[in-house]
Write a protein that holds these residues in place. Structure first.
Motif, PDB file in Angstrom:
ATOM      1  N   GLU A 176       0.860  -1.198   0.000  1.00 36.55           N
ATOM      2  CA  GLU A 176       0.000   0.000   0.000  1.00 36.55           C
ATOM      3  C   GLU A 176       0.885   1.234   0.000  1.00 36.55           C
ATOM      4  O   GLU A 176       1.388   1.659   1.042  1.00 36.55           O
ATOM      5  N   GLU A 212      -4.879   3.438  -2.133  1.00 35.44           N
ATOM      6  CA  GLU A 212      -5.750   4.300  -1.335  1.00 35.44           C
ATOM      7  C   GLU A 212      -5.866   5.646  -2.040  1.00 35.44           C
ATOM      8  O   GLU A 212      -4.855   6.293  -2.343  1.00 35.44           O
ATOM      9  N   HIS A 215      -3.854   8.486  -0.589  1.00 33.49           N
ATOM     10  CA  HIS A 215      -2.405   8.344  -0.733  1.00 33.49           C
ATOM     11  C   HIS A 215      -1.961   8.778  -2.132  1.00 33.49           C
ATOM     12  O   HIS A 215      -0.910   9.392  -2.298  1.00 33.49           O
ATOM     13  N   HIS A 240      -8.429   1.259  -1.156  1.00 32.06           N
ATOM     14  CA  HIS A 240      -8.889   1.939   0.052  1.00 32.06           C
ATOM     15  C   HIS A 240      -9.497   3.250  -0.406  1.00 32.06           C
ATOM     16  O   HIS A 240      -8.791   4.232  -0.630  1.00 32.06           O
ATOM     17  N   ASP A 285     -11.198   3.215   3.673  1.00 30.35           N
ATOM     18  CA  ASP A 285     -10.335   3.634   4.783  1.00 30.35           C
ATOM     19  C   ASP A 285     -10.717   5.080   5.104  1.00 30.35           C
ATOM     20  O   ASP A 285     -10.091   6.014   4.612  1.00 30.35           O
TER      21      ASP A 285
HETATM   22 MG    MG Z   1      -5.245   2.607   3.956  1.00 29.20          MG
END
Ligand code: MG
Ligand code: 3MF
Length: 350
Positions: A176, A212, A215, A240, A285
């Motif tokens: 991730e 994600e 991110h 995510h 998330d």
């Molecule tokens: Mg995450």
């Protein structure tokens, strides 16, 4: 009309939190960890994302056998509630041994701690019924670039990937990526880095990514494009979904709450590439706002799921023939108005 995947949703127990931030204490009472499992099905979720110590909460105090017994008990509890573990991630950012990172720490003892804990996380993952472990490489990076030998750090990361692949011949590693926070400069900041690590490994088919949204945005990249890139390599282990208001701290806002069009494009990429047909989860998330009260606070989760499903409807009713015609005519102005009005539910007379 694209595929009709019935999406399966997951989130991690940390997504039901107490509102603490680096500047202030909790604003809500803690909700009992294992009671959280009972909240999943009624809200339309069936997958649980775990850290190793979400499965075995007192991980540091129990021996290896006790940890696996606990993991099997959790598996039974999940079975009884119609739930599955999506993945287990070793939490390598809390213990004293991980202050300077784990796999890339300058201390050999710390690196050993990180590897041992990761192999234990693999065993915990198998006992709780999943073949996926997630590497969120939290503290693998630096606060000042001179602190570590970066080339060596990448070699060390690759060594760990290979050790894990060798340790369990069925395990998959999902990396991730995240560009910063908690470190200033993180190793493996983007999907591209994660995927090149995969190809450099001894069995690249078992090394994938979790993307994600926030991110990717923090790396100034488009989350939908990152997902498409991973899908092009058949390396999208999971997503995510969340949102992020610009280049700040990691906000974990509800999906689509900041940039609805970017959210639509993420859903479009997943829909058009049959994401989920092999059981992949739509993972969330998301963090509730610190101001939110209630017990437990879960609206951010059900809202995000609903926004995703609403966008799936938008993706399915997006007129692909019309899109193709605009592309053919290179009329991207026309395509833009159609797309925005499709999202708004309005129709132009022009
Ligand atoms: Mg995450
Ligand atoms: C950090 C994250 C993490 C990871 C989790 C599983 C707290 O920004 O997104 O969530 O997703 O550790 O890998």
């Amino acid at each position: 009309m694209s595929n009709k995947t019935n999406y399966r949703f997951s989130f991690g127990p940390w997504n039901i939190s107490e509102g603490a931030d680096p500047f202030g204490p909790t604003t809500r009472k803690a909700y009992d960890h294992e009671s959280k499992f009972a909240l999943y099905r009624p809200m339309g979720f069936e997958g649980i994302q775990f850290h190793d110590d979400d499965v075995v909460p007192n991980l540091a105090e129990v021996n290896v056998t006790q940890a696996l017994v606990k993991a099997s008990e959790v598996k039974k509890a999940l079975d009884n509630q119609g739930l599955v573990a999506e993945f287990v991630a070793p939490r390598l950012w809390f213990a004293g041994q991980t202050i300077d990172g784990g796999y890339t720490s300058n201390s050999a003892n710390d690196r050993k701690y990180a590897l041992d804990r990761t192999l234990q996380a693999v065993d915990i993952a198998r006992s709780v019924g999943t073949k996926a472990i997630v590497f969120w490489l939290a503290r693998e990076g630096t606060y000042i670039r001179e602190a570590k030998d970066v080339k060596l750090a990448y070699q060390r990361l690759l060594e760990v990937v290979n050790r894990v692949l060798d340790y369990d011949k069925e395990i998959e590693i999902w990396i991730e990526p995240k560009p910063n926070e908690p470190t200033d400069l993180a190793f493996v900041p983007t999907t591209g880095h994660a995927i090149s690590l995969a190809y450099a490994s001894d069995d690249h088919k078992r090394v994938k990514t979790v993307i994600e949204s926030a991110h990717a945005i923090l790396a100034n990249l488009d989350p939908g494009d990152e997902m498409a890139f991973a899908l092009a390599h058949d390396k999208l282990g999971s997503v995510h979904l969340n949102d992020q208001n610009g280049l700040k701290y990691d906000q974990d806002k509800s999906f689509g709450s900041v940039n609805l069009r970017a959210a639509f494009n993420q859903v479009l990429v997943l829909e058009d590439n049959d994401y989920g047909r092999r059981g992949e989860f739509v993972g969330l998330d998301v963090k509730a706002m610190r101001t939110q009260s209630g017990f437990p606070v879960v609206k951010h989760l059900s809202n995000t799921r609903q926004i995703f499903l609403d966008l799936v409807e938008k993706a399915r009713s997006y007129d692909r023939k019309r899109v193709a015609a605009y592309r053919e005519a290179r009329d991207y102005e026309g395509l833009e108005l159609y797309t925005v009005q499709h999202l708004l539910g309005t129709k132009s007379t022009a």
